[in-house]
Motif scaffolding. Structure first.
Motif, PDB file in Angstrom:
ATOM      1  N   TYR A  44       0.948  -1.282   0.034  1.00 23.57           N
ATOM      2  CA  TYR A  44      -0.093  -0.036   0.066  1.00 23.57           C
ATOM      3  C   TYR A  44       0.899   1.492   0.190  1.00 23.57           C
ATOM      4  O   TYR A  44       0.435   2.317  -0.293  1.00 23.57           O
ATOM      5  CB  TYR A  44      -0.902   0.161   1.202  1.00 23.57           C
ATOM      6  N   ILE A 103      -4.357   8.230  -0.012  1.00 23.33           N
ATOM      7  CA  ILE A 103      -5.660   9.299  -0.200  1.00 23.33           C
ATOM      8  C   ILE A 103      -6.761   8.779   0.880  1.00 23.33           C
ATOM      9  O   ILE A 103      -7.402   9.432   1.869  1.00 23.33           O
ATOM     10  CB  ILE A 103      -5.818   9.824  -1.504  1.00 23.33           C
ATOM     11  N   LEU A 104      -7.182   7.713   0.331  1.00 22.81           N
ATOM     12  CA  LEU A 104      -8.484   6.989   1.142  1.00 22.81           C
ATOM     13  C   LEU A 104      -8.128   6.853   2.550  1.00 22.81           C
ATOM     14  O   LEU A 104      -9.125   7.096   3.357  1.00 22.81           O
ATOM     15  CB  LEU A 104      -8.667   5.737   0.613  1.00 22.81           C
ATOM     16  N   GLU A 159      -3.935   5.969  -4.295  1.00 20.26           N
ATOM     17  CA  GLU A 159      -5.196   5.833  -3.976  1.00 20.26           C
ATOM     18  C   GLU A 159      -5.471   5.730  -2.680  1.00 20.26           C
ATOM     19  O   GLU A 159      -6.418   6.005  -1.911  1.00 20.26           O
ATOM     20  CB  GLU A 159      -5.892   4.918  -5.010  1.00 20.26           C
ATOM     21  N   LYS A 160      -4.809   4.438  -2.222  1.00 20.18           N
ATOM     22  CA  LYS A 160      -5.006   3.998  -0.858  1.00 20.18           C
ATOM     23  C   LYS A 160      -4.486   5.163   0.377  1.00 20.18           C
ATOM     24  O   LYS A 160      -5.226   5.241   1.153  1.00 20.18           O
ATOM     25  CB  LYS A 160      -4.121   2.704  -0.642  1.00 20.18           C
ATOM     26  N   ASP A 196       1.003   3.764  -2.876  1.00 23.10           N
ATOM     27  CA  ASP A 196      -0.155   3.844  -3.861  1.00 23.10           C
ATOM     28  C   ASP A 196      -0.992   4.989  -3.225  1.00 23.10           C
ATOM     29  O   ASP A 196      -1.726   4.945  -2.275  1.00 23.10           O
ATOM     30  CB  ASP A 196      -0.911   2.547  -3.384  1.00 23.10           C
ATOM     31  N   GLY A 241      -9.717  -0.350  -9.868  1.00 24.60           N
ATOM     32  CA  GLY A 241      -8.984   0.771  -9.954  1.00 24.60           C
ATOM     33  C   GLY A 241      -9.851   2.044 -10.251  1.00 24.60           C
ATOM     34  O   GLY A 241     -10.933   2.074  -9.996  1.00 24.60           O
ATOM     35  N   LEU A 242      -9.068   3.367 -10.352  1.00 22.70           N
ATOM     36  CA  LEU A 242     -10.271   4.669 -10.301  1.00 22.70           C
ATOM     37  C   LEU A 242     -10.826   4.638 -11.405  1.00 22.70           C
ATOM     38  O   LEU A 242     -10.548   4.237 -12.550  1.00 22.70           O
ATOM     39  CB  LEU A 242      -8.829   5.585 -10.348  1.00 22.70           C
ATOM     40  N   PRO A 282     -12.389   0.760  -1.515  1.00 30.47           N
ATOM     41  CA  PRO A 282     -11.387   0.947  -2.675  1.00 30.47           C
ATOM     42  C   PRO A 282     -12.163   0.507  -4.112  1.00 30.47           C
ATOM     43  O   PRO A 282     -13.031  -0.515  -3.802  1.00 30.47           O
ATOM     44  CB  PRO A 282     -10.164   0.168  -2.607  1.00 30.47           C
TER      45      PRO A 282
END
Length: 191
Positions: A129, A137-138, A134-135, A132, A181-182, A177
């Protein structure tokens, strides 16, 4: 640790909590704390560099105790709803001390320390992670957002705290998530 040293530290900490319950850390003096703890200033400085060192020590100890009482703090991305309920559940038993130690200018420190500790737990379990975006920010969004929403909407009397926590947990469940993916720009604009 020597029993006398333990008793002195306890007196210092108890006096600090009493003073912090009445005023911000910036308004407390070492002299005032020493008098309240029935010690002299030199004794205080044998244990702590200054009031901020004492506060930091107590804050870290409290956060560590809270984190250790959360059954699964590293599952924030796997099951954000359950993790949110567990995190707020662990905090609920410590609200008075949290409100005292992290009041005023120290409020933002609480959320930052919590995010850092939970993030480190997650990275130990899921080292891939790290980096990463995305992770990362999440994780920030789930922790920072949840706590800011809680602080803003739980009310001063805490009467609606359980309802607020349940609502936050239900909302963060929606933020799991993206499985593929995004979303691309076209998909994101259609929602």
């Amino acid at each position: 640790m020597d029993l006398r040293v333990q008793r002195t530290r306890k007196n210092i900490r108890d006096a600090f909590i009493e003073l912090r319950s009445r005023k911000p850390i910036e308004k407390i003096t070492v002299k005032e704390l020493a008098e309240a703890a029935f010690i002299n200033k030199a004794t205080f400085y044998q244990h702590y560099e200054d009031l901020y060192d004492l506060s930091e020590s107590m804050e870290n100890e409290l956060i560590d105790n809270i984190i250790s009482s959360i059954p699964h703090p590293d599952t924030l991305l796997d099951d954000p709803e359950q993790a949110t309920l567990e995190i707020f559940g662990a905090f609920s038993g410590q609200t008075r001390l949290l409100d005292i130690l992290f009041s005023g200018s120290r409020r933002s420190v609480l959320i930052g320390k919590l995010e850092s500790r939970i993030r480190n737990l997650m990275l130990r379990k899921y080292p891939d992670y790290e980096g990463d975006l995305e992770k990362e920010i999440l994780i920030t969004f789930l922790i920072q957002g949840s706590f800011h929403a809680y602080l803003k909407h739980s009310g001063s009397g805490r009467q609606n705290s359980p309802q607020t926590v349940r609502l936050i947990a239900a909302l963060v469940k929606r933020l799991q998530p993206f499985p593929d993916g995004l979303p691309d720009e076209n998909t994101a604009h259609k929602s």
